[in-house]
Design an enzyme around this catalytic site. Structure first.
Site, PDB file in Angstrom:
ATOM      1  N   SER A 104     -10.800  15.659  19.566  1.00  0.00           N
ATOM      2  CA  SER A 104      -9.763  14.753  19.459  1.00  0.00           C
ATOM      3  C   SER A 104      -9.708  13.471  20.452  1.00  0.00           C
ATOM      4  CB  SER A 104      -8.338  15.453  19.782  1.00  0.00           C
ATOM      5  OG  SER A 104      -7.439  14.644  19.601  1.00  0.00           O
TER       6      SER A 104
ATOM      7  N   TYR B   7      -3.245  20.984  24.591  1.00  0.00           N
ATOM      8  CA  TYR B   7      -4.055  20.574  23.495  1.00  0.00           C
ATOM      9  C   TYR B   7      -5.090  19.429  24.030  1.00  0.00           C
ATOM     10  CZ  TYR B   7      -5.164  17.936  18.936  1.00  0.00           C
ATOM     11  OH  TYR B   7      -5.895  17.466  17.917  1.00  0.00           O
TER      12      TYR B   7
END
Length: 274
Positions: free
Chosen positions: A163, A177
């Site tokens: 990501s 995350y």
């Protein structure tokens, strides 16, 4: 079907980006970016296995892909990859049903958001277990299948979906995350170094904002969506063709000489920041 080996004079440009006849596994393949990837690989003729936690949703996604006129085929197998046992069960299923695996796409993931001083331990355990530990466990678990597929001129491929939040500090308070995705990028490089001699490449794609259900939930507020897109120099969210193109490059003969790379697929967020 065995992939066509490279000739000394170089590959035929006509199939340079093809994955036809390859066996591919896509975790979290029933929706979002995973479903985009699975459909794109099957469209080109790959035999795709999608795994996700919800059995009905997984089967429905595979049926929809097969009904869309793809050249390959998609098979669904339920798998909860949030635990080592779930990864072991999926690895065992793959070993039972497939002699080798050419492409593993570690895409399954989850997130957790909470204010800094209220961020719970459970938010770390759940997210790191699914986003970081599971890709490691599954890759190790199917190494015999990847080794059977890999050759010097056409290695097996592991593609981790990271990501942009693992590269740049994100807008939201999703601490586990972003840290987990940064860890996945480093794990990609570490595994690439270890597995290169075994004809297995390991790369990562770091997507920015894509039009998925997850993004829709996070950016339901119009102001947040506007702020998010304001960070993207190209001024739009990613589309299915963007992620499929990147995966096809890394999975095909075109990407056979690439390993240990983390490719930002983010409309310029990381490259134009600062």
């Amino acid at each position: 079907m065995e992939p066509t080996p490279l000739s000394p004079s170089g590959p035929d440009d006509a199939d340079l980006f093809s994955v036809h006849g390859r066996t591919a596994v896509v975790t979290g393949g029933s929706r979002g970016i995973g479903a985009m990837i699975a459909r794109g690989l099957a469209r080109d003729g790959a035999q795709v296995v999608i795994a996700s936690r919800k059995a009905d949703q997984c089967r429905a996604a595979a049926e929809a892909i097969n009904a869309s006129g793809v050249r390959g085929h998609c098979t669904a197998t339920p798998a909860d990859l949030s635990s080592p046992e779930g990864c072991q069960r999926l690895a065992a299923w793959l070993a039972e049903h497939h002699h080798s695996v050419d492409i593993l796409v570690n895409n399954a993931g989850t997130t957790w958001g909470a204010p800094l001083e209220a961020f719970p331990t459970a938010g770390w355990t759940k997210v790191l277990g699914t986003n970081l530990i599971a890709p490691f466990d599954l890759t190790v678990g199917i190494l015999p299948l990847l080794r059977r597929a890999g050759r010097a001129d056409c290695p097996a491929r592991v593609i981790n979906i990271g990501s942009v939040d693992g590269i740049n500090a994100p807008l939201w308070e999703n601490y586990s995350y972003s840290a987990g995705k940064a860890g996945l990028h480093m794990l990609t490089r570490h595994l690439a170094k270890r597995l290169a001699a075994e004809h297995i490449t390991v790369n990562a794609i770091a997507p920015g904002p894509f039009l998925t259900d997850m993004l829709g939930h996070v950016a339901a507020d119009q102001g947040v969506e506007t702020e998010l897109l304001a960070r993207v120099p190209l001024g739009r969210c990613g589309l299915a063709g963007d992620i499929v193109g990147a995966v096809r490059f890394l999975a095909s003969r075109a990407g056979a000489y690439v390993t240990a790379a983390v490719i930002p697929l983010d409309g310029g967020i990381t490259g134009c920041s600062g």
